[in-house]
Structures are given as C-alpha cells and as structure tokens.
Scaffold this motif. Sequence first.
Motif, PDB file in Angstrom:
ATOM      1  N   UNK A 288      -4.990  17.109   4.915  1.00 17.08           N
ATOM      2  CA  UNK A 288      -3.646  16.718   5.329  1.00 17.08           C
ATOM      3  C   UNK A 288      -3.129  15.559   4.481  1.00 17.08           C
ATOM      4  N   UNK A 289      -4.001  14.583   4.231  1.00 13.87           N
ATOM      5  CA  UNK A 289      -3.607  13.427   3.436  1.00 13.87           C
ATOM      6  C   UNK A 289      -3.337  13.832   1.988  1.00 13.87           C
TER       7      UNK A 289
ATOM      8  N   UNK B  80      -2.500  16.751   0.797  1.00 16.84           N
ATOM      9  CA  UNK B  80      -1.276  17.549   0.711  1.00 16.84           C
ATOM     10  C   UNK B  80      -0.031  16.663   0.816  1.00 16.84           C
ATOM     11  N   UNK B  81      -0.108  15.637   1.657  1.00 16.44           N
ATOM     12  CA  UNK B  81       1.024  14.742   1.832  1.00 16.44           C
ATOM     13  C   UNK B  81       1.376  14.045   0.519  1.00 16.44           C
ATOM     14  N   UNK B  82       0.341  13.684  -0.258  1.00 11.74           N
ATOM     15  CA  UNK B  82       0.575  13.002  -1.534  1.00 11.74           C
ATOM     16  C   UNK B  82       0.678  13.974  -2.701  1.00 11.74           C
ATOM     17  N   UNK B  83       0.747  15.274  -2.385  1.00  9.67           N
ATOM     18  CA  UNK B  83       0.967  16.263  -3.426  1.00  9.67           C
ATOM     19  C   UNK B  83      -0.216  16.496  -4.325  1.00  9.67           C
ATOM     20  N   UNK B  84      -1.424  16.269  -3.800  1.00 11.65           N
ATOM     21  CA  UNK B  84      -2.631  16.422  -4.608  1.00 11.65           C
ATOM     22  C   UNK B  84      -3.293  17.751  -4.292  1.00 11.65           C
TER      23      UNK B  84
ATOM     24  N   UNK C 167       9.594   5.771   7.607  1.00 10.80           N
ATOM     25  CA  UNK C 167       9.170   5.417   6.249  1.00 10.80           C
ATOM     26  C   UNK C 167       7.699   5.706   5.990  1.00 10.80           C
ATOM     27  N   UNK C 168       6.918   5.967   7.036  1.00 13.57           N
ATOM     28  CA  UNK C 168       5.483   6.179   6.867  1.00 13.57           C
ATOM     29  C   UNK C 168       5.028   7.419   7.633  1.00 13.57           C
ATOM     30  N   UNK C 169       4.125   8.158   7.034  1.00 15.12           N
ATOM     31  CA  UNK C 169       3.384   9.180   7.774  1.00 15.12           C
ATOM     32  C   UNK C 169       2.201   8.495   8.448  1.00 15.12           C
ATOM     33  N   UNK C 170       1.879   8.923   9.652  1.00 12.60           N
ATOM     34  CA  UNK C 170       0.805   8.277  10.426  1.00 12.60           C
ATOM     35  C   UNK C 170      -0.131   9.337  11.002  1.00 12.60           C
ATOM     36  N   UNK C 171      -1.442   9.109  10.842  1.00 10.91           N
ATOM     37  CA  UNK C 171      -2.459   9.924  11.503  1.00 10.91           C
ATOM     38  C   UNK C 171      -3.336   8.981  12.302  1.00 10.91           C
TER      39      UNK C 171
ATOM     40  N   UNK D 139       0.833  -1.209   0.000  1.00 12.69           N
ATOM     41  CA  UNK D 139       0.000   0.000   0.000  1.00 12.69           C
ATOM     42  C   UNK D 139       0.866   1.256   0.000  1.00 12.69           C
ATOM     43  N   UNK D 140       0.299   2.309  -0.551  1.00 11.04           N
ATOM     44  CA  UNK D 140       0.809   3.666  -0.363  1.00 11.04           C
ATOM     45  C   UNK D 140      -0.017   4.390   0.688  1.00 11.04           C
ATOM     46  N   UNK D 141      -1.332   4.085   0.704  1.00 11.43           N
ATOM     47  CA  UNK D 141      -2.251   4.667   1.691  1.00 11.43           C
ATOM     48  C   UNK D 141      -3.070   3.539   2.305  1.00 11.43           C
TER      49      UNK D 141
END
Length: 366
Positions: A359-360, A362-366, A130-134, A81-83
């Motif tokens: 937030x999500x 923006x993290x993936x540049x969308x 290696x991972x962003x976490x919310x 997964x990426x998300x």
Amino acid sequence: TAGTTYLIYRGRHQHRPSRETSLTRLAGTVMRRPVMGPRELFYADLYASRDTGCTSRLGLPGARDQHTGCVGAHLVEHDLFDFLLFSLPDNDTHSHEHGPSAQTASIAEADRQLDRLMHAGGGVDRFLAEHAVIVVADHSHTPVEHPVELVEALGSDIHVLAPARTGMTRSRRAAGADVAWCPSQRSAQLYVLDPGRRDELLRGGLVEAALSADGVELAIHRGGNGDAVISSARGALRFRPGGGDGAVRDARGARWSVAGDLAVLGASTADGAFTADDYPDALARVWAALGCPTSGDVLLSAAPGWEFPDWGGVDHVGGGSHGSLHACDSLGALVFCGVAAPPARAADRAWSIADITPMILAHFGR
C-alpha cells in the motif's frame, strides 16, 4: 524518511549516538557505534538526527508515546518528511503488565499522540487533506493465566541446553544437550544442536514430548519430504504450496496441497476453499516461519491463556501476551485514509499485515 522509537530500523543515513544530555552521554559509554536508518531518526533519546526539545527518559515504558508525539509534531511543523513511521509502543507494555482489558487507558494515550500529530498540521481535516495515514496494530493480546513448563515435559530422555550462568562456559552447558529452546512469549522454538540427529530426535518423540506439556497447542516442523507438518493432540496436518487436483485455496487466494487431520486447525474445506477461523492465514504464516533461515527445528504455539516463560523464569501471568498462531493474539486493527487498498483486498477483505508495504509503495508510485 523519518522514524520514531521502533525496534526495527534501517536506511541509507548514518546516525551517531546522541550526547545532548547527561543520560545519553552515560548511555553512550555502552552504545558507541553509529547506526544506519531513515534520514530523520529518533530512537529513545539515544539517536536524534536533530534537536527537537523532546525527551523520553531513554525510552522507558510510559514515556515513549509522548516522545513520539512530540517528535512527530516537530517534524510536521517543519515539513521534514515524506514518509514517517510513527511508533506508539506503550500500549503493548501496558497490556503485557495489566492485561488486554486494561488497554482502554493506554489506547487513549496513543490517540492523544495521533491528535497531537494532526494538530501540528492544522487539525484532523487539514492534516488528512495533505497526508495519507495508515494506523495498524502488529498483533493483539490475550490474557495469560498459566506458564508452560516445557523443559519438565521434555523429560529426562531429552536434554535441554541450560541458560548461561556465571562461570559456566558454553561448551560446559552444551555437554550432553540434545536441544536448545528459545521461548518468545506465546511461541517457542526448539533447535536440535547436532543437525545430524534432527531426524532421529523427531522420530524419537521430540514433537510428542513437547505436545505433552500443558498449554502447548501446536507443534510445527518440516516433514521428511519437504512439506510442513502441524501437529496437535487431534492429529497431524501436512501441506505444501501449489498442488493439482484436490488442492485448496486459502482466503487470500493462495493454493495448497493439504492432507491429514483438518481438526488440528479446526479447519474445513468447501468448494475448494480452506477455512480455519481460529488460525487466520495459518498455512501461509506457518510456511513462511519454517522458511526463515534462523527458524528452529520445531516451532511451538501456546493455547489461549498460556505463555512460555523466558530463560530467567519471567512470564506475563496476570497480564497479557501474544505470539501464537491463534486468532486471539494474531488479529489486529487497521485504519487507513488517503491510500488505496490493494485490489485483491478490496475484493476478498482477507487483510494481512503483509499488505501494508505494498500500500505504501503504491502510494509513492513505486
């Protein structure tokens, strides 16, 4: 994209019901249709995009968190997964049954599954590198001590659509009914069955009758000029977005034209700022609820300690519940790492669950 057992799922990938075990084959006699979801979808054993060796007894409470942890660990180990939406719902069920004060055990179990996920990625430090976490709660819980007897409070002058009974057609149930009501734990909605009578029933005391029920704290409806009206035993507060001179600003920077009794929300205004500590982000939440196409004509919010029983008479008295506008079940926890806070929230700290998606993205540049 990947997701574990969560009540809302959508995506571009089709998944057929699982036939891996005797239980899922039995469930498949009812759930025959494929669903659309993320690429990797695991839902209560009923849908599984691949064999992970994880089971959840068809998503029974008490088995869902460990299933999420098991699936999550498999996804991390195989870089699938990426998300990931990593759902841990058992704390909610535990708190409903045993009350908020009993959450220590169920939150500890959720923590174990987060640890299990991170352990599969090499431990906490390596995983977070290696991972962003919310980590976010969708609500809190408040103890329930009393059921709201709403139908009785509406009285004989307002006829309520009865629940379905065996052999009773909808037309028979609806004959002579003025409103239908939809209880949802610590909130409820009243629907006027004949739209042409909406104004008549509102003017005729529907709101006042609902507020007369013990435990109903707030009644909300759309006013005749399109504004929102929040009523309580303390009066009525009217508002709408925008406004010129005299408009107030809420904690998140939105501007509102407000008139009436601020005491309805225990609110105050100072230097143009609107504050209602007991009802966080109340104006925006109420406005959004009334704007939903399927909302009722009158929305009800229960006082702390009260809950609306469902049509079968079931409630959580002795346990916990949520759903009201009050802070006691509206505020939740938010912890994040490796993802940036929205600039506005970094400045005003007026967080909302609505901040998570930006937030999500923006993290993936969308």
